[in-house]
Design an enzyme around this catalytic site. Structure first.
Site, PDB file in Angstrom:
ATOM      1  CB  SER A   1      -1.015   0.178   1.000  1.00  0.00           C
ATOM      2  OG  SER A   1      -2.261  -1.257   0.872  1.00  0.00           O
TER       3      SER A   1
HETATM    4  N1  SAH Z   1      -0.654  -5.140   3.854  1.00  0.00           N
HETATM    5  C1  SAH Z   1      -0.512  -4.770   2.920  1.00  0.00           C
HETATM    6  C2  SAH Z   1      -1.559  -4.650   1.539  1.00  0.00           C
HETATM    7  C3  SAH Z   1      -1.626  -5.596   0.974  1.00  0.00           C
HETATM    8  S1  SAH Z   1      -2.749  -5.242  -0.566  1.00  0.00           S
HETATM    9  C4  SAH Z   1       0.544  -4.098   2.540  1.00  0.00           C
HETATM   10  O1  SAH Z   1       1.013  -3.251   4.082  1.00  0.00           O
HETATM   11  O2  SAH Z   1       1.373  -3.042   1.515  1.00  0.00           O
HETATM   12  C5  SAH Z   1      -3.606  -6.713  -0.101  1.00  0.00           C
HETATM   13  C6  SAH Z   1      -3.895  -7.623   0.295  1.00  0.00           C
HETATM   14  O3  SAH Z   1      -4.858  -8.141   0.912  1.00  0.00           O
HETATM   15  C7  SAH Z   1      -3.362  -8.391  -0.779  1.00  0.00           C
HETATM   16  O4  SAH Z   1      -2.918  -9.538  -0.746  1.00  0.00           O
HETATM   17  C8  SAH Z   1      -4.735  -9.838  -0.331  1.00  0.00           C
HETATM   18  O5  SAH Z   1      -4.039 -11.206  -1.439  1.00  0.00           O
HETATM   19  C9  SAH Z   1      -5.427  -9.773   0.512  1.00  0.00           C
HETATM   20  N2  SAH Z   1      -6.925 -10.279   0.649  1.00  0.00           N
HETATM   21  C10 SAH Z   1      -7.814 -10.303  -0.093  1.00  0.00           C
HETATM   22  N3  SAH Z   1      -9.116 -10.459   0.492  1.00  0.00           N
HETATM   23  C11 SAH Z   1      -8.368 -11.032   1.462  1.00  0.00           C
HETATM   24  C12 SAH Z   1      -9.226 -11.897   2.676  1.00  0.00           C
HETATM   25  N4  SAH Z   1     -10.106 -12.222   2.289  1.00  0.00           N
HETATM   26  N5  SAH Z   1      -8.202 -11.979   3.902  1.00  0.00           N
HETATM   27  C13 SAH Z   1      -7.723 -11.732   3.699  1.00  0.00           C
HETATM   28  N6  SAH Z   1      -6.299 -11.693   2.179  1.00  0.00           N
HETATM   29  C14 SAH Z   1      -7.268 -11.083   1.721  1.00  0.00           C
END
Ligand code: SAH
Length: 282
Positions: free
Chosen positions: A132
């Site tokens: 993010s």
């Molecule tokens: N928190 C991260 C952002 C990751 S992007 C950072 O620090 O940059 C968002 C993430 O959400 C992805 O890895 C995706 O696989 C996850 N995601 C989407 N749906 C989800 C769910 N139902 N349960 C857990 N993770 C999920």
């Protein structure tokens, strides 16, 4: 908790949920991009990499050759500049800004992208997902905190683990769930050298929350659904706050406060762009 941000390494245990109990150089590209577009740029699976350039706070578990000192200084300087830009965009909470300054974001990224670690943009981490944008991480945590100390926090969507590390600086206990197994493993590998004792990573469907650790004072979703999953609303403590991106093509941040057992108050914050929230695990 004091207003002073913690520094890494934090007291050690483990960063995983085993058994349930459980150089930066200056950026070359400075264009903020959306999470979804950036996620699509990465077609190669992301492989865990050792930190491109260890920073001074980073204490490896095994002895490693000393990092050139000038890199450590550059890394801290660009991180401070990134935090200053985030503050300029309106984030005011000193605890959140301190946390952003503490976490070495380049350690969560592929070596090839580490040079861009401190631009304010989301970037690909593989599996069509992104790390993010620092501004949005800060904005969401600020909205969740509202100046209060948080005991227990849940993050849905660990990804590479960056936001989880930031959260570990502002809450006493952090739980983070990821549905994509290789990303869960990646986050473990990224976080291990930081030795964060108050963070637990779980592999599972975050739409179901984590009932065994509920209630939570704060919940953050790092992926956008068409609505906030009911289970997550139920796992919020009374007085707790949840921040989530909601929508499909157009998305906005929603702040939900649980004001009573059966009463939640919603507030719409700004527009945003996140990867989709998906059910199940892969
Ligand atoms: N928190 C991260 C952002 C990751 S992007 C950072 O620090 O940059 C968002 C993430 O959400 C992805 O890895 C995706 O696989 C996850 N995601 C989407 N749906 C989800 C769910 N139902 N349960 C857990 N993770 C999920």
């Amino acid at each position: 908790m004091s207003d002073k941000p913690r520094t890494f390494p934090l007291p050690l245990s483990s960063v995983t949920d085993k058994g349930q109990k459980k150089p930066s150089v200056l950026p070359t590209v400075a264009t903020p991009q959306t999470a979804t577009r950036n996620a699509a740029q990465s077609t190669q699976p992301w492989r865990p990499q050792p930190a491109a350039v260890p920073v001074r706070q980073h204490v490896p578990e095994r002895p490693q050759p000393a990092a050139p000192r000038q890199f450590a200084l550059v890394s801290e300087g660009v991180r401070r500049a990134m935090v200053a830009r985030v503050a300029k965009q309106g984030v005011q909470d000193p605890v959140v800004l301190g946390a952003l300054e503490t976490v070495p974001r380049h350690m969560f990224m592929d070596e090839g992208l580490a040079a861009q670690a401190y631009i304010d943009a989301s970037l690909p981490i593989g599996h069509q997902q992104t790390i993010s944008q620092p501004y949005i991480v800060a904005r969401m945590i600020e909205a969740m905190r509202q100046g209060n100390d948080l005991k227990r926090v849940l993050e849905i969507g660990t990804g590479c683990g960056y936001q989880a590390a930031v959260l570990s600086c502002v809450a006493q206990e952090v739980y983070s769930i990821e549905r994509i197994k290789p990303l869960h493993e990646l986050a473990k590998a990224n976080l291990r050298p930081l030795r964060i004792a108050n963070l637990r990573l779980h592999y599972g469907d975050g739409m179901l929350g984590l009932p065994q650790a509920a209630p939570f004072d704060g919940i953050i979703l790092a992926a956008a659904g068409l609505e906030v999953p009911r289970a997550l609303l139920e796992q919020l403590a009374i007085g707790g706050r949840l921040v989530a991106p909601v929508g499909e093509r157009t998305q906005h941040l929603e702040l939900v406060t649980r004001v009573a057992k059966s009463e939640w108050v919603r507030q719409t914050l700004e527009d945003c762009h996140f990867v989709p929230l998906r059910p199940g695990t892969v």
